[in-house]
Design a protein around this motif. Sequence first.
Motif, PDB file in Angstrom:
ATOM      1  N   PHE A 280      96.640  18.831  76.718  1.00  0.00           N
ATOM      2  CA  PHE A 280      97.503  19.705  75.912  1.00  0.00           C
ATOM      3  C   PHE A 280      97.673  19.262  74.461  1.00  0.00           C
ATOM      4  CE2 PHE A 280      99.020  20.144  80.333  1.00  0.00           C
ATOM      5  CZ  PHE A 280      98.620  21.455  80.528  1.00  0.00           C
ATOM      6  N   CYS A 281      97.523  17.991  74.170  1.00  0.00           N
ATOM      7  CA  CYS A 281      97.833  17.576  72.784  1.00  0.00           C
ATOM      8  C   CYS A 281      96.909  16.483  72.270  1.00  0.00           C
ATOM      9  CB  CYS A 281      99.307  17.208  72.646  1.00  0.00           C
ATOM     10  SG  CYS A 281     100.008  16.189  73.942  1.00  0.00           S
ATOM     11  N   MET A 282      95.627  16.656  72.508  1.00  0.00           N
ATOM     12  CA  MET A 282      94.619  15.759  71.966  1.00  0.00           C
ATOM     13  C   MET A 282      94.935  14.286  72.240  1.00  0.00           C
ATOM     14  SD  MET A 282      93.677  17.735  68.421  1.00  0.00           S
ATOM     15  CE  MET A 282      95.363  17.707  67.864  1.00  0.00           C
ATOM     16  N   GLY A 283      95.505  14.047  73.399  1.00  0.00           N
ATOM     17  CA  GLY A 283      95.747  12.670  73.825  1.00  0.00           C
ATOM     18  C   GLY A 283      96.959  12.005  73.209  1.00  0.00           C
ATOM     19  N   LYS A 284      97.725  12.755  72.421  1.00  0.00           N
ATOM     20  CA  LYS A 284      98.861  12.117  71.726  1.00  0.00           C
ATOM     21  C   LYS A 284     100.009  11.838  72.699  1.00  0.00           C
ATOM     22  CE  LYS A 284      98.291  13.766  66.994  1.00  0.00           C
ATOM     23  NZ  LYS A 284      97.117  14.659  67.181  1.00  0.00           N
ATOM     24  N   ILE A 285     100.159  10.571  73.034  1.00  0.00           N
ATOM     25  CA  ILE A 285     101.218  10.168  73.969  1.00  0.00           C
ATOM     26  C   ILE A 285     101.763   8.811  73.551  1.00  0.00           C
ATOM     27  CG2 ILE A 285      99.571   9.148  75.639  1.00  0.00           C
ATOM     28  CD1 ILE A 285     101.464  10.247  77.877  1.00  0.00           C
ATOM     29  N   ILE A 286     103.084   8.679  73.649  1.00  0.00           N
ATOM     30  CA  ILE A 286     103.759   7.428  73.288  1.00  0.00           C
ATOM     31  C   ILE A 286     104.600   6.982  74.478  1.00  0.00           C
ATOM     32  CG2 ILE A 286     105.479   6.353  71.763  1.00  0.00           C
ATOM     33  CD1 ILE A 286     104.661   8.430  69.609  1.00  0.00           C
ATOM     34  N   PHE A 287     104.315   5.797  74.998  1.00  0.00           N
ATOM     35  CA  PHE A 287     105.137   5.216  76.065  1.00  0.00           C
ATOM     36  C   PHE A 287     106.154   4.282  75.425  1.00  0.00           C
ATOM     37  CE2 PHE A 287     103.243   6.217  80.238  1.00  0.00           C
ATOM     38  CZ  PHE A 287     102.063   6.824  79.856  1.00  0.00           C
ATOM     39  N   MET A 288     107.436   4.545  75.696  1.00  0.00           N
ATOM     40  CA  MET A 288     108.495   3.688  75.158  1.00  0.00           C
ATOM     41  C   MET A 288     109.255   3.035  76.302  1.00  0.00           C
ATOM     42  SD  MET A 288     109.909   5.910  71.939  1.00  0.00           S
ATOM     43  CE  MET A 288     111.007   4.570  71.498  1.00  0.00           C
ATOM     44  N   LEU A 289     109.408   1.732  76.225  1.00  0.00           N
ATOM     45  CA  LEU A 289     110.097   1.012  77.302  1.00  0.00           C
ATOM     46  C   LEU A 289     111.572   1.388  77.354  1.00  0.00           C
ATOM     47  CD1 LEU A 289     110.087  -1.175  79.505  1.00  0.00           C
ATOM     48  CD2 LEU A 289     110.525  -2.853  77.713  1.00  0.00           C
ATOM     49  N   GLU A 290     112.042   1.655  78.584  1.00  0.00           N
ATOM     50  CA  GLU A 290     113.487   1.797  78.827  1.00  0.00           C
ATOM     51  C   GLU A 290     113.912   0.652  79.756  1.00  0.00           C
ATOM     52  OE1 GLU A 290     115.373   3.965  77.241  1.00  0.00           O
ATOM     53  OE2 GLU A 290     114.066   5.581  76.600  1.00  0.00           O
ATOM     54  N   GLY A 291     114.194   0.948  81.043  1.00  0.00           N
ATOM     55  CA  GLY A 291     114.683  -0.090  81.948  1.00  0.00           C
ATOM     56  C   GLY A 291     113.569  -0.786  82.724  1.00  0.00           C
ATOM     57  N   GLY A 292     113.998  -1.539  83.744  1.00  0.00           N
ATOM     58  CA  GLY A 292     113.077  -2.358  84.551  1.00  0.00           C
ATOM     59  C   GLY A 292     113.586  -3.784  84.505  1.00  0.00           C
ATOM     60  N   TYR A 293     114.125  -4.277  85.627  1.00  0.00           N
ATOM     61  CA  TYR A 293     114.921  -5.511  85.577  1.00  0.00           C
ATOM     62  C   TYR A 293     114.359  -6.643  86.434  1.00  0.00           C
ATOM     63  CZ  TYR A 293     117.560  -2.194  83.057  1.00  0.00           C
ATOM     64  OH  TYR A 293     117.885  -1.250  82.113  1.00  0.00           O
ATOM     65  N   ASN A 294     113.266  -6.371  87.151  1.00  0.00           N
ATOM     66  CA  ASN A 294     112.488  -7.433  87.777  1.00  0.00           C
ATOM     67  C   ASN A 294     111.357  -7.723  86.785  1.00  0.00           C
ATOM     68  OD1 ASN A 294     110.235  -8.610  89.083  1.00  0.00           O
ATOM     69  ND2 ASN A 294     110.979  -7.956  91.080  1.00  0.00           N
ATOM     70  N   THR A 295     111.403  -8.888  86.145  1.00  0.00           N
ATOM     71  CA  THR A 295     110.477  -9.130  85.032  1.00  0.00           C
ATOM     72  C   THR A 295     109.013  -9.191  85.495  1.00  0.00           C
ATOM     73  OG1 THR A 295     110.940 -11.490  85.216  1.00  0.00           O
ATOM     74  CG2 THR A 295     112.162 -10.277  83.543  1.00  0.00           C
ATOM     75  N   ASP A 296     108.767  -9.575  86.743  1.00  0.00           N
ATOM     76  CA  ASP A 296     107.383  -9.644  87.236  1.00  0.00           C
ATOM     77  C   ASP A 296     106.777  -8.257  87.391  1.00  0.00           C
ATOM     78  OD1 ASP A 296     107.597 -12.394  87.395  1.00  0.00           O
ATOM     79  OD2 ASP A 296     108.280 -12.346  89.486  1.00  0.00           O
ATOM     80  N   THR A 297     107.506  -7.352  88.057  1.00  0.00           N
ATOM     81  CA  THR A 297     106.958  -6.009  88.256  1.00  0.00           C
ATOM     82  C   THR A 297     106.951  -5.242  86.931  1.00  0.00           C
ATOM     83  OG1 THR A 297     109.151  -5.274  89.000  1.00  0.00           O
ATOM     84  CG2 THR A 297     107.562  -5.835  90.691  1.00  0.00           C
ATOM     85  N   LEU A 298     107.954  -5.500  86.097  1.00  0.00           N
ATOM     86  CA  LEU A 298     108.000  -4.846  84.783  1.00  0.00           C
ATOM     87  C   LEU A 298     106.763  -5.207  83.956  1.00  0.00           C
ATOM     88  CD1 LEU A 298     109.431  -3.363  82.427  1.00  0.00           C
ATOM     89  CD2 LEU A 298     110.608  -5.515  81.925  1.00  0.00           C
ATOM     90  N   ALA A 299     106.491  -6.499  83.825  1.00  0.00           N
ATOM     91  CA  ALA A 299     105.375  -6.935  82.979  1.00  0.00           C
ATOM     92  C   ALA A 299     104.055  -6.383  83.513  1.00  0.00           C
ATOM     93  CB  ALA A 299     105.334  -8.462  82.924  1.00  0.00           C
ATOM     94  N   ARG A 300     103.881  -6.462  84.835  1.00  0.00           N
ATOM     95  CA  ARG A 300     102.630  -5.973  85.421  1.00  0.00           C
ATOM     96  C   ARG A 300     102.503  -4.455  85.245  1.00  0.00           C
ATOM     97  NH1 ARG A 300      97.948  -8.079  85.974  1.00  0.00           N
ATOM     98  NH2 ARG A 300      98.810 -10.031  86.760  1.00  0.00           N
ATOM     99  N   GLY A 301     103.602  -3.747  85.375  1.00  0.00           N
ATOM    100  CA  GLY A 301     103.581  -2.296  85.186  1.00  0.00           C
ATOM    101  C   GLY A 301     103.201  -1.929  83.753  1.00  0.00           C
ATOM    102  N   ILE A 302     103.729  -2.659  82.791  1.00  0.00           N
ATOM    103  CA  ILE A 302     103.382  -2.407  81.392  1.00  0.00           C
ATOM    104  C   ILE A 302     101.911  -2.744  81.140  1.00  0.00           C
ATOM    105  CG2 ILE A 302     103.810  -3.159  79.010  1.00  0.00           C
ATOM    106  CD1 ILE A 302     106.029  -1.373  80.040  1.00  0.00           C
ATOM    107  N   GLY A 303     101.443  -3.832  81.763  1.00  0.00           N
ATOM    108  CA  GLY A 303     100.015  -4.162  81.652  1.00  0.00           C
ATOM    109  C   GLY A 303      99.150  -3.010  82.148  1.00  0.00           C
ATOM    110  N   ASN A 304      99.567  -2.382  83.243  1.00  0.00           N
ATOM    111  CA  ASN A 304      98.818  -1.233  83.773  1.00  0.00           C
ATOM    112  C   ASN A 304      98.833  -0.059  82.794  1.00  0.00           C
ATOM    113  OD1 ASN A 304      98.137  -2.618  86.101  1.00  0.00           O
ATOM    114  ND2 ASN A 304      99.856  -1.792  87.287  1.00  0.00           N
ATOM    115  N   ILE A 305      99.966   0.157  82.110  1.00  0.00           N
ATOM    116  CA  ILE A 305     100.000   1.232  81.101  1.00  0.00           C
ATOM    117  C   ILE A 305      99.014   0.920  79.981  1.00  0.00           C
ATOM    118  CG2 ILE A 305     101.385   2.402  79.330  1.00  0.00           C
ATOM    119  CD1 ILE A 305     103.829   2.051  81.040  1.00  0.00           C
TER     120      ILE A 305
END
Length: 341
Positions: A280-305
């Motif tokens: 829909f928009c030529m790939g223009k997407i911005i991921f902005m961090l909000e919550g996530g309080y288990n630092t291990d799953t948070l960091a790995r999830g961001i790595g996947n993004i």
Amino acid sequence: MTTAYITHPDYVHHDIPNHPERPARMKAIWKLLDEEGLSARMKAYTPSPATDEHLLMVHTPDYLAEIAQAQKEGYGIRFTVDTILLPETAITARLSAGGGICAVDALMQGEANNALVITRPPGHHAVANSAMGFCYFNNIAIATRYAQQVYGIERVMIVDYDVHHGNGTQDIFYDDNTVMFVSTHQSPLYPGTGGLNETGEGKGKGYTVNIPIPAGHGDTSYAQIYERIIWKVAEKFMPQLIMISAGFDAHWDDPLASMRLSLAGYHHLDSQLIRMAQQFCMGKIIFMLEGGYNTDTLARGIGNIAHALLGDDTYHDPFGALDARDDINNLIEKVCQVHDL
Ligand SMILES: [Zn+2]
């Protein structure tokens, strides 16, 4: 494919003792992105603090004056029991809002195709005239208004998959038909808003889509919701920019909530959102961090993004999945009925 990576070393400065929204969240993400070579593959940006002019696109003059007064006199403000303005909070929160602005500039000036904003304090609970729920300035709302006012973007779709309802973002755009706000959140849970009949008002009627999910749902239910609701909303709205309130507190091992998404499940959602942006928009997407309080799953999830934004097929889920509820059909049918999908 260029991915902008926006973060700032000073995001660790706002530090309320024994608070789940803590500097360790940033450090865990930075470490993983560095160790896996992901930060080296992205284009790094260091944002500037948001100015009054930026903040006033969303927040009230009285609210900014209240914060300025507290800063000047050197005292803190306790907005709620867990949302406290310490001496270094205001500048850190301005830098956090500046992260979203920096991402919009990078995309709109053609320097990057998409962006990852690793920032704190988060923003989606902050309303126009107050801090709330660990949030001081509404980062994603400010970035959205900035994209509209500075670059003339007409239609922005915000998808909020943090486990909590993004009440501040909803409130700010409630009567606005230029911003489509879509939220999946655990219900009931803080802050208690986000019922499926909250759909917007005035011109904005139909431009708020709430999907309040009972505790215990996981990958299968979320995948269904994306396929049967969120894709259809995007097709109808035809966004020119997609912004994500990315919270990892819907992961099964997060200490603050009771949903059962796995990192594989999150990866599926991220991939869908990136595909929507491509369509829909030529790939223009911005991921902005909000919550996530288990630092291990948070960091790995961001790595996947980061992998997904860079176009890799790779993702990692060393934590696995738990059994989850998948009886989501009724809720999906109700949302489709309310929104005529
Ligand atoms: Zn949250």
